[in-house]
Design a protein around this motif. Sequence first.
Motif, PDB file in Angstrom:
ATOM      1  N   THR A  10       2.564  -3.905  -7.140  1.00 38.93           N
ATOM      2  CA  THR A  10       1.233  -3.324  -6.945  1.00 38.93           C
ATOM      3  C   THR A  10       0.836  -2.547  -8.197  1.00 38.93           C
ATOM      4  O   THR A  10      -0.273  -2.699  -8.721  1.00 38.93           O
TER       5      THR A  10
ATOM      6  N   PHE B  17      -4.234 -11.195  -2.110  1.00 39.63           N
ATOM      7  CA  PHE B  17      -3.523  -9.955  -1.777  1.00 39.63           C
ATOM      8  C   PHE B  17      -4.475  -8.756  -1.887  1.00 39.63           C
ATOM      9  O   PHE B  17      -5.045  -8.511  -2.952  1.00 39.63           O
TER      10      PHE B  17
ATOM     11  N   VAL C  39      -1.023 -16.146  -6.861  1.00 40.94           N
ATOM     12  CA  VAL C  39       0.235 -15.957  -6.117  1.00 40.94           C
ATOM     13  C   VAL C  39       0.691 -17.379  -5.769  1.00 40.94           C
ATOM     14  O   VAL C  39       0.260 -17.951  -4.779  1.00 40.94           O
TER      15      VAL C  39
ATOM     16  N   ASP D 178       1.786 -13.530  -9.916  1.00 44.51           N
ATOM     17  CA  ASP D 178       2.355 -12.519  -9.011  1.00 44.51           C
ATOM     18  C   ASP D 178       3.180 -13.286  -7.977  1.00 44.51           C
ATOM     19  O   ASP D 178       2.629 -13.971  -7.124  1.00 44.51           O
TER      20      ASP D 178
ATOM     21  N   SER E 110      10.847  -5.855  -3.742  1.00 45.03           N
ATOM     22  CA  SER E 110      10.394  -5.422  -2.411  1.00 45.03           C
ATOM     23  C   SER E 110      10.791  -6.371  -1.292  1.00 45.03           C
ATOM     24  O   SER E 110      11.219  -5.941  -0.227  1.00 45.03           O
TER      25      SER E 110
HETATM   26  C1  LIG Z   1       1.232 -11.104  -3.458  1.00 42.92           C
HETATM   27  C2  LIG Z   1       1.796  -9.732  -3.401  1.00 42.92           C
HETATM   28  N1  LIG Z   1       1.912  -9.019  -4.530  1.00 42.92           N
HETATM   29  C3  LIG Z   1       2.437  -7.782  -4.518  1.00 42.92           C
HETATM   30  C4  LIG Z   1       2.856  -7.202  -3.351  1.00 42.92           C
HETATM   31  C5  LIG Z   1       3.391  -5.800  -3.382  1.00 42.92           C
HETATM   32  O1  LIG Z   1       4.601  -5.758  -4.017  1.00 42.92           O
HETATM   33  P1  LIG Z   1       5.324  -4.370  -4.373  1.00 42.92           P
HETATM   34  O2  LIG Z   1       5.945  -3.863  -3.131  1.00 42.92           O
HETATM   35  O3  LIG Z   1       6.294  -4.788  -5.412  1.00 42.92           O
HETATM   36  O4  LIG Z   1       4.304  -3.436  -4.915  1.00 42.92           O
HETATM   37  C6  LIG Z   1       2.758  -7.899  -2.154  1.00 42.92           C
HETATM   38  C7  LIG Z   1       3.183  -7.274  -0.893  1.00 42.92           C
HETATM   39  O5  LIG Z   1       2.791  -7.557   0.178  1.00 42.92           O
HETATM   40  C8  LIG Z   1       2.219  -9.204  -2.184  1.00 42.92           C
HETATM   41  O6  LIG Z   1       2.099  -9.932  -1.073  1.00 42.92           O
END
Ligand SMILES: Cc1ncc(COP(=O)(O)O)c(C=O)c1O
Length: 485
Positions: free
Chosen positions: A141, A165, A214, A247, A311
Motif C-alpha cells: 500500500t 484495489f 495486478v 502489484d 502480507s
Molecule cells: C492488489 C493489492 N495490492 C496491495 C495490497 C496491500 O498489501 P500490503 O498489505 O502489502 O500493503 C492488497 C491487499 O489487499 C492488494 O490486494
Amino acid sequence: MAPNAAGPNADSAVLSPARDLSRLLVPSMRVHQKSPLKAVMGSPTLEMINMAGGMPSPATFPLVQLQAQVRVPGRGAGEPAATLVLDKERQSGSAEALDTMLQYGDGRGVDSLCSFLRAHTQQAHSPQYADWEVITSCGSTDAIAKVISLFCDAGDALAVERWTFPGALSSLARAGVAPVAVDMDDEGMLPEALDRVCAARSAGGAPLHAVYVVPTGQNPTGATMSLARRKAVYAVAQKHDLVIIEDDPYYFLQIGPAAAAPDSGEAGAAASDGYDSGCDATGGEARDPALLPSLLSLDTDGRVIRLDSFSKILAPNLRCGWITGPAYLLDRVQILNESTILQPSGLSQGVVSKMLNDTWGMDGWNAHLRDLRAEYRLRRDLFVQIAAKHLDGLAEFAVPTAGMFVWLRVRLGTDPGAMQRLLAAMNKVGVMMAPEMPFNSCGAAAGPAAPGPDRYLRAAFALVDTDMYEPALKRLAQSIRTATA
Ligand SMILES: Cc1ncc(COP(=O)(O)O)c(C=O)c1O
C-alpha cells in the motif's frame, strides 16, 4: 544505490543495463537528490570518530535477545517448531545482530533481508537486465503511493484496471491523479483496451506515463493474466513507453484450475499456457514451473517496477514487503523512504530475515509457498463447488486460478436499488461480501459497471473456516432472492 554489485546478476556479462526511462519521472524526481545530511557529511569511514548522526547508543537498547518459535514448512501446526534467536550484539548466521537491526538505517532495508530477496528474485523471476535491485517496503500500500508519485504529479493520470484495489484508488485520489479505467475480461487487463486508452491520451496531448496492474489473482476479480496476455500488455507498454507498476501480492498463490478439471496439479496455471520454464540466464536454479512468469521476468527494458508483499504469504501486520526494479529508479524510492518511513521496522525485518535466511533457507521458503498453495487450492475447490450448488441461476463466476477472491456476477435485475437491498438482506441474515463500489475505477459518479442486470460481489475465501462456506453461500442465495423478489 550500487546497481546490484553483490547481487546474483553480478557475474552475468550477457545482460544489458536497463534503458534510461528518467524522462517518464515527474520533474521533481528527475534530479537525484541525496539526503541533505549525507550530501554534507559524505560517507563516514570506520576510522572516523563518527559524531555526525542523531543515533542513540545501542547500549541503551533494552532488548537483549529475541526468540521466536517458527513453524517448519511441511510440518503440521501441532508439530515441533524451530527456534529463531537474534542476539543483541552477536551476528548469528546471515542475520545481523539485534542492535544493528534496531539502529537507524538507510532507506533500503536491512542488508541480510535485501540479500535474501535478491537471491529469491533471481530464482523466481530471473530479471533480464543487469542493473536491477530490491529495496524493502512497508508493504505494497505504501509502495504503491511512492511509486505512483515517481511518475505522476497532481493533475496527471494513470491507467488502471476497470476494477481495482481500493488502496491504489485512494493513493491516486490523495495525490490528485486521475485513474483511467482500462477494460478487462477473465484474464485481467485487455491489451487492446490499454492501447486504445494510451492512443487517445496521446492524441489529446496528455500521454500516460504509467499503468498499474495486478496480474495474478487480481483484487477484486480474481483474474490471472495468461502468459500471452502478459506479453501483450508488456508490448503495449513498450509501444506507448509506459512504466508498468506490477502489484503482485498473490503471485505465489497460483493454484491452477479447479479440482474437477483433470490433472489440476501445481503445474496447471503455467503449463496450460504452454510456458516453457526455461533457464535462469545466470545458470542458477530456475523459476518454479508452477508459476506463470511475472511481468518483471518478461521485462527486457527495465520498465516494470514490481511490488511484492509479505502480507498474504507471511502475515499482514509485519508491514513488510519489497520493490524490485532498475537501481536508478529504486534510488528515487529510497529518497522517498528516507523522508517518510526510513524502512520497515527492524523487528519485522529481523525476524523475517533470520527466518528466511537461516531457519528456512531458500528451500524452506519455497516449501512454505507450496504449502500455502496447497491450502488455498483446497479452499478454492471447496468454495467454488459449494457456490456452484447454491448460486445456480442467481450468480455466475469464473473459477480463480490464483489468490483468494471469487468475483460473483449477481443477477439483480435492472433496479438501481437492488444492490442496497441485497446488502441489507445479507446484513440481516449474517453474511458479508464486498460490493463492487469501492473497486470501481470509473469513480462513484459512473455508477455500476453498466446499466444492466449484473452487479458484482467479491467473496474472499481465505479467512473464514471452510465449514462456514456452506452457510455463507446459503445465506447469500437467500439474500439475492429477497433483493429481487
Ligand atoms: C492488489 C493489492 N495490492 C496491495 C495490497 C496491500 O498489501 P500490503 O498489505 O502489502 O500493503 C492488497 C491487499 O489487499 C492488494 O490486494
